[in-house]
Scaffold this active site. Structure first.
Site, PDB file in Angstrom:
ATOM      1  N   CYS A 124       0.802  -1.232   0.000  1.00 36.92           N
ATOM      2  CA  CYS A 124       0.000   0.000   0.000  1.00 36.92           C
ATOM      3  C   CYS A 124       0.833   1.280   0.000  1.00 36.92           C
ATOM      4  O   CYS A 124       0.300   2.359  -0.250  1.00 36.92           O
ATOM      5  CB  CYS A 124      -0.948   0.017   1.198  1.00 36.92           C
ATOM      6  SG  CYS A 124      -2.130  -1.338   1.184  1.00 36.92           S
ATOM      7  N   HIS A 378      -8.925   3.354  -2.811  1.00 37.44           N
ATOM      8  CA  HIS A 378      -7.540   2.994  -2.503  1.00 37.44           C
ATOM      9  C   HIS A 378      -6.962   2.105  -3.605  1.00 37.44           C
ATOM     10  O   HIS A 378      -6.863   0.884  -3.450  1.00 37.44           O
ATOM     11  CB  HIS A 378      -7.518   2.287  -1.144  1.00 37.44           C
ATOM     12  CG  HIS A 378      -6.179   1.806  -0.690  1.00 37.44           C
ATOM     13  ND1 HIS A 378      -4.986   2.309  -1.149  1.00 37.44           N
ATOM     14  CD2 HIS A 378      -5.845   0.834   0.221  1.00 37.44           C
ATOM     15  CE1 HIS A 378      -3.982   1.693  -0.561  1.00 37.44           C
ATOM     16  NE2 HIS A 378      -4.480   0.787   0.272  1.00 37.44           N
ATOM     17  N   CYS A 409      -0.559   2.406   6.419  1.00 39.61           N
ATOM     18  CA  CYS A 409      -0.171   1.081   6.886  1.00 39.61           C
ATOM     19  C   CYS A 409       0.170   0.225   5.673  1.00 39.61           C
ATOM     20  O   CYS A 409      -0.198   0.545   4.537  1.00 39.61           O
ATOM     21  CB  CYS A 409      -1.278   0.449   7.717  1.00 39.61           C
ATOM     22  SG  CYS A 409      -2.867   0.288   6.869  1.00 39.61           S
ATOM     23  N   GLY A 411       0.521  -3.906   4.300  1.00 43.15           N
ATOM     24  CA  GLY A 411       0.246  -5.316   4.528  1.00 43.15           C
ATOM     25  C   GLY A 411       1.490  -6.096   4.889  1.00 43.15           C
ATOM     26  O   GLY A 411       2.589  -5.779   4.432  1.00 43.15           O
TER      27      GLY A 411
END
Length: 580
Positions: A124, A378, A409, A411
């Site tokens: 991300c 996103h 954040c 993953g």
């Protein structure tokens, strides 16, 4: 203020060594640069964010999305692509992080083969990581300009098999946790840190309402590149459309509606489709450079990269990453949470966003003032670059020096953050245009030239002053009038009529028109001059000539709207078009 302490420690290094150690240490491995060596953001653009699988980009390949933003960024600032030292593109879902796809986009954009390009996948944060990679290359190497991008088509790619993994994975708890679905990590954060469903829904509602207000007020217009696409409907029919608005924003969202949604990942959970980020398609590009090179080229400085950090956190609560990454990046920049004006924190899930905001004590009014991923969407590889574009445009809109943070954040258990300074309007590096002569108008008696003799900025007040110089030599005395009309986006703003007298000598005369203009980004202003007088005639040459002055582009539009010859009453001097 911590800022003053940091400056003091620079000036008086004989004091405690600990402050200097903190300042010189770097989570991304760089030391504090001199002013001319600073890495600055020149410009950034993004596409609208489309709904995956059912939105306007569902049939558009990621190379086309990437091509749109890469081309727009360089066109906006008038930079040739062969001046780039490197291009890095963040991508998550394409095979090989899209290495083939980005080179195709590179050539579709008209970039030369001599400019290299590569991809990065830090999930991300990939778009932000692309920016940090380019910044690092500028700071430590011979490269002076680079392009950082992010792109994702979640319509055309889906999460699949994670690939070959060791059989020993089952014996290692942290390794096993890397396979926990993201929605379950959200539930873990909510349960472990006591983030209620009510808090999550309230945060989601705020994101939707802020995004809707920003969209309705045109706040996103200056950052979005319109993209023309072909969409295929269920019956196979094609239609062309221009995508210029984010598609995920739901202005009619209510708390009651959110509260009725079922949990998406656990029967008794609190994470729903309404308080989670949307799967989306989109692209963004950011032009970076060494300050000395940027200023030498007369390019604007939209932001300065002041610090960055990437940290690791437990994979099963990966959403807490920003709570650790933001303080690390702020320490590097010598700032505190209180010093920051705007935080762009990716809203992967409301649970983790709420936790991070509360953990760091960030006032909610500073968080995602134009909404976040819950409302906007996103697109994984794009988001980090998109956040930078949105952040710096928001700081610029506020019109004063300010600091902003981008964070998300990641993953498998990480967090990333970067700190930017918007230097204020003076940071736009205004320049006085060189003398610029447009097309000429001639007859047996008169010769006219519209000339940009002096273009000035009072950028601290965001005031623009334009001057038209009209030169002529006369064979007879006469009185003439000139009407100048200023328009913004084609709508009249002001008008002035000036009369002047030629005494019949062969000397030249000069007429100036000065207009203070409140500059609005991404807006066309036109100033047209219409002359009226005895035996005025001209012939013109069609065409557009352009000159770049800081962040504003000036164009002379030459038109020939009357017949050649003499005896024509009145005429129009070329329009001066300036694009802020």
């Amino acid at each position: 203020m911590n800022r003053l302490k940091v400056i003091s420690r620079h000036l008086f290094p004989g004091g405690s060594s600990e402050p200097l150690r903190v300042l010189r240490s770097s989570e991304c491995g760089s030391s504090v640069p001199s002013s001319g060596e600073e890495v600055v953001v020149v410009h950034g653009r993004r596409t609208a964010i489309g709904k995956a699988k059912r939105g306007s980009f569902k049939d558009t390949t990621p190379d086309e999305l990437l091509c749109a933003v890469m081309t727009a960024v360089l066109t906006d600032v008038g930079l040739s692509p062969d001046q780039l030292g490197d291009i890095c593109v963040g991508n998550v879902m394409e095979p090989g992080a899209g290495a083939l796809m980005v080179r195709v986009a590179h050539f579709l954009s008209g970039f030369p083969e001599t400019v290299p390009v590569y991809t990065v996948n830090r999930q991300c944060s990939s778009g932000l990581q692309a920016l940090l990679n380019i910044a690092g290359a500028i700071r430590t190497g011979p490269m002076e300009l680079g392009l950082a991008c992010g792109v994702e088509s979640m319509s055309l790619r889906s999460f699949g098999n994670p690939g070959g993994l060791s059989s020993r994975l089952s014996d290692n708890e942290k390794a096993r946790d890397c396979l926990i679905p993201m929605g379950i990590t959200s539930e873990n954060v909510a349960e472990r840190f006591g983030v209620s469903r009510e808090k999550q829904d309230a945060f989601a509602l705020s994101s939707q309402l802020k995004a809707a207000q920003a969209q309705n007020s045109g706040r996103f217009d200056q950052e979005i590149v319109p993209v023309t696409v072909t969409v295929v409907d269920d019956s196979g029919r094609e239609r062309r459309l221009v995508v210029r608005k984010d598609e995920g924003i739901r202005s009619g969202t209510t708390l009651e509606g959110l509260s009725r949604l079922r949990p998406a990942f656990k029967p008794d959970g609190s994470t729903t489709a309404g308080n989670s980020s949307q799967v989306s398609d989109g692209a963004a590009a950011v032009l970076l450079g060494r300050r000395s090179a940027v200023e030498a080229l007369g390019l604007p400085v939209l932001g300065v990269l002041r610090g960055s950090a990437v940290v690791g956190v437990p994979p099963d609560v990966m959403g807490i990453g920003p709570a650790l990454a933001i303080p690390a990046a702020l320490r590097q920049a010598g700032l505190t949470v209180d010093d920051v004006d705007v935080f762009e924190i990716n809203e992967a899930f409301a649970s983790q966003a709420v936790y991070c905001v509360e953990k760091l004590g960030i006032p909610l009014e500073k968080v995602n003032p134009n909404g976040g991923a819950i409302a906007l969407g996103h697109p994984l590889g794009c988001t980090g670059a998109r956040q930078v574009v949105t952040l710096l445009n928001e700081l610029q809109r506020r019109g004063r020096r300010a600091y902003g943070v981008v964070s998300m954040c990641i993953g498998t258990g990480m967090g990333a953050a970067a700190v930017f300074e918007y230097p204020g309007p003076k940071g736009l590096s205004p320049q006085r245009c060189h003398r610029f002569q447009s097309c000429a108008y001639r007859s047996n008696q008169w010769r006219y030239r519209g000339r940009c003799d002096s273009i000035q900025f009072a950028v601290d007040k965001r005031v623009f002053i334009a001057g038209f110089g009209l030169y002529g030599s006369s064979c007879g005395s006469a009185e003439y009038s000139a009407k100048i009309e200023l328009k913004r986006q084609g709508v009249p703003m002001a008008q002035r009529i000036i009369k002047y007298f030629s005494d019949g000598s062969s000397s030249t005369f000069l007429v100036w028109f000065d207009y203070p203009v409140q500059i609005e980004p991404d807006t066309f202003y036109t100033a047209s001059v219409v002359l009226d007088g005895n035996e005025l005639s001209y012939f013109g040459q069609e065409g557009m000539t352009e000159v770049q002055c800081g962040k504003v582009t000036f164009q002379f539009q030459c038109s020939s709207d009357s017949t050649n010859g003499t005896g024509v009453q009145g005429g129009q001097i070329p329009e001066l078009i300036f694009y802020a």
